[in-house]
Design a protein around this motif. Structure first.
Motif, mmCIF file in Angstrom:
data_model
loop_
_atom_site.group_PDB
_atom_site.id
_atom_site.type_symbol
_atom_site.label_atom_id
_atom_site.label_comp_id
_atom_site.label_asym_id
_atom_site.label_seq_id
_atom_site.Cartn_x
_atom_site.Cartn_y
_atom_site.Cartn_z
ATOM 1 N N MET A 184 0.870 -1.505 -0.299
ATOM 2 C CA MET A 184 0.038 -0.497 -0.229
ATOM 3 C C MET A 184 0.437 0.695 -0.221
ATOM 4 N N PHE A 185 1.802 1.423 0.780
ATOM 5 C CA PHE A 185 2.542 2.539 0.606
ATOM 6 C C PHE A 185 3.654 3.037 -0.631
ATOM 7 N N ARG A 186 3.774 1.303 -1.385
ATOM 8 C CA ARG A 186 4.471 1.715 -2.809
ATOM 9 C C ARG A 186 3.533 2.223 -3.606
ATOM 10 N N ALA A 187 2.078 1.847 -3.373
ATOM 11 C CA ALA A 187 1.248 2.554 -4.645
ATOM 12 C C ALA A 187 0.861 3.670 -4.599
ATOM 13 N N VAL A 188 0.655 4.058 -3.150
ATOM 14 C CA VAL A 188 1.113 5.600 -3.104
ATOM 15 C C VAL A 188 1.746 6.388 -2.810
ATOM 16 N N THR A 189 3.069 5.963 -2.912
ATOM 17 C CA THR A 189 4.360 6.029 -3.360
ATOM 18 C C THR A 189 4.771 6.863 -4.586
ATOM 19 N N ALA A 190 4.001 5.896 -5.347
ATOM 20 C CA ALA A 190 3.748 5.569 -6.340
ATOM 21 C C ALA A 190 3.232 5.934 -7.040
ATOM 22 N N VAL A 191 1.834 6.527 -7.280
ATOM 23 C CA VAL A 191 0.882 7.957 -7.274
ATOM 24 C C VAL A 191 1.821 8.755 -7.109
ATOM 25 N N LEU A 192 1.755 9.771 -5.760
ATOM 26 C CA LEU A 192 3.031 10.660 -5.365
ATOM 27 C C LEU A 192 3.351 11.298 -6.534
ATOM 28 N N ILE A 193 4.649 9.937 -6.947
ATOM 29 C CA ILE A 193 6.197 10.445 -7.759
ATOM 30 C C ILE A 193 5.330 10.880 -9.230
ATOM 31 N N HIS A 194 4.241 10.060 -9.576
ATOM 32 C CA HIS A 194 3.999 10.045 -10.598
ATOM 33 C C HIS A 194 2.573 11.967 -11.043
ATOM 34 N N SER A 195 2.127 12.120 -10.366
ATOM 35 C CA SER A 195 1.173 12.892 -10.125
ATOM 36 C C SER A 195 1.837 14.162 -10.129
ATOM 37 N N ILE A 196 3.266 14.007 -9.085
ATOM 38 C CA ILE A 196 4.300 15.220 -8.722
ATOM 39 C C ILE A 196 4.996 15.876 -10.541
ATOM 40 N N GLN A 197 4.633 14.820 -10.924
ATOM 41 C CA GLN A 197 5.792 15.591 -12.106
ATOM 42 C C GLN A 197 4.972 16.587 -12.981
ATOM 43 N N PHE A 198 3.224 16.885 -12.522
ATOM 44 C CA PHE A 198 2.635 17.623 -13.310
ATOM 45 C C PHE A 198 2.841 18.436 -12.661
ATOM 46 N N PRO A 199 3.015 20.159 -13.895
ATOM 47 C CA PRO A 199 3.020 21.490 -13.233
ATOM 48 C C PRO A 199 1.818 21.857 -12.492
ATOM 49 N N ALA A 200 0.889 21.596 -12.740
ATOM 50 C CA ALA A 200 -0.672 21.978 -12.189
ATOM 51 C C ALA A 200 -0.442 21.806 -10.424
ATOM 52 N N THR A 201 0.249 20.215 -10.233
ATOM 53 C CA THR A 201 0.270 19.431 -8.667
ATOM 54 C C THR A 201 1.034 20.622 -8.027
ATOM 55 N N GLN A 202 2.307 20.919 -9.094
ATOM 56 C CA GLN A 202 3.379 21.037 -8.456
ATOM 57 C C GLN A 202 2.953 23.315 -7.798
ATOM 58 N N VAL A 203 1.876 23.239 -8.265
ATOM 59 C CA VAL A 203 1.574 24.717 -7.892
ATOM 60 C C VAL A 203 0.601 24.569 -6.851
ATOM 61 N N CYS A 204 -0.858 23.432 -7.480
ATOM 62 C CA CYS A 204 -2.079 23.400 -7.056
ATOM 63 C C CYS A 204 -1.642 22.782 -5.722
ATOM 64 N N GLY A 205 -1.041 21.779 -5.311
ATOM 65 C CA GLY A 205 -0.535 20.922 -4.204
ATOM 66 C C GLY A 205 -1.949 19.785 -4.540
ATOM 67 N N TYR A 206 -2.242 19.049 -2.882
ATOM 68 C CA TYR A 206 -2.634 18.046 -2.749
ATOM 69 C C TYR A 206 -3.744 18.340 -2.289
ATOM 70 N N ARG A 207 -5.278 17.545 -2.451
ATOM 71 C CA ARG A 207 -5.927 17.888 -1.583
ATOM 72 C C ARG A 207 -6.327 16.452 -1.689
ATOM 73 N N MET A 208 -6.624 15.234 -0.408
ATOM 74 C CA MET A 208 -6.351 14.103 -0.460
ATOM 75 C C MET A 208 -7.852 13.494 0.355
ATOM 76 N N ILE A 209 -9.341 12.769 -0.452
ATOM 77 C CA ILE A 209 -9.756 12.417 0.779
ATOM 78 C C ILE A 209 -9.761 10.569 0.867
ATOM 79 N N PHE A 210 -9.606 10.972 2.408
ATOM 80 C CA PHE A 210 -10.116 9.636 2.803
ATOM 81 C C PHE A 210 -11.755 8.466 2.883
ATOM 82 N N ASP A 211 -12.066 7.851 2.112
ATOM 83 C CA ASP A 211 -13.400 7.257 2.837
ATOM 84 C C ASP A 211 -12.849 6.612 3.391
#
Length: 147
Positions: A1-28
């Motif tokens: 699970m930790f690796r999967a979350v890390t992989a999503v973060l590594i991939h998504s941080i490459q988008f300029p919009a993510t770098q500027v706007c950041g993350y809002r995470m929902i945990f259900d």
């Protein structure tokens, strides 16, 4: 699970919009049970918290927790003291009242199951992206460590 979350973060941080706007995470947290809680060892929790706060170059705008139960509050009591004051302020508990979620995340991008107007959340796209980038992510996970 930790690796999967890390992989999503590594991939998504490459988008300029993510770098500027950041993350809002929902945990259900519906369905959280002892089976998942046994993975919340002190070592795992400390690793998750420290890597989130100090190691990953992300702008965390909010963590939204939905349907938290007594089991989650047990984990929260242990992890809360380890968080920085800045991160503590960005964690919001919504229980089962999703109306306040729209104050933080625009309804047009909020999935229908959380009271928004966007399509129902489907993680197949992310699963495919992670599958394709496994080698790249594994390379990233070895930076700073000797074999």
């Amino acid at each position: 699970m930790f690796r999967a979350v890390t992989a999503v973060l590594i991939h998504s941080i490459q988008f300029p919009a993510t770098q500027v706007c950041g993350y809002r995470m929902i945990f259900d947290l519906r369905g959280l049970s002892w089976a998942q809680l046994k993975l919340c060892t002190p070592t795992n929790m400390l690793l998750m918290i420290r890597s989130t706060q100090y190691c990953f170059p992300a702008r965390y705008k909010g963590f939204h927790l939905l349907s938290e139960n007594k089991l989650f509050h047990f984990v929260w009591a242990v992890t809360h003291p380890l968080l920085t004051p800045k991160l503590k302020k960005r964690i919001m508990f919504h229980s089962d009242d999703l109306s306040a979620l729209k104050d933080y995340i625009h309804p047009s991008i909020l999935p229908q199951e959380f009271g928004g107007e966007a399509e129902t959340f489907e993680n197949t796209k992310w699963s495919d992206i992670l599958e394709e980038s496994t080698d790249q992510v594994m390379n990233f996970l070895h930076y700073g460590y000797k074999d």
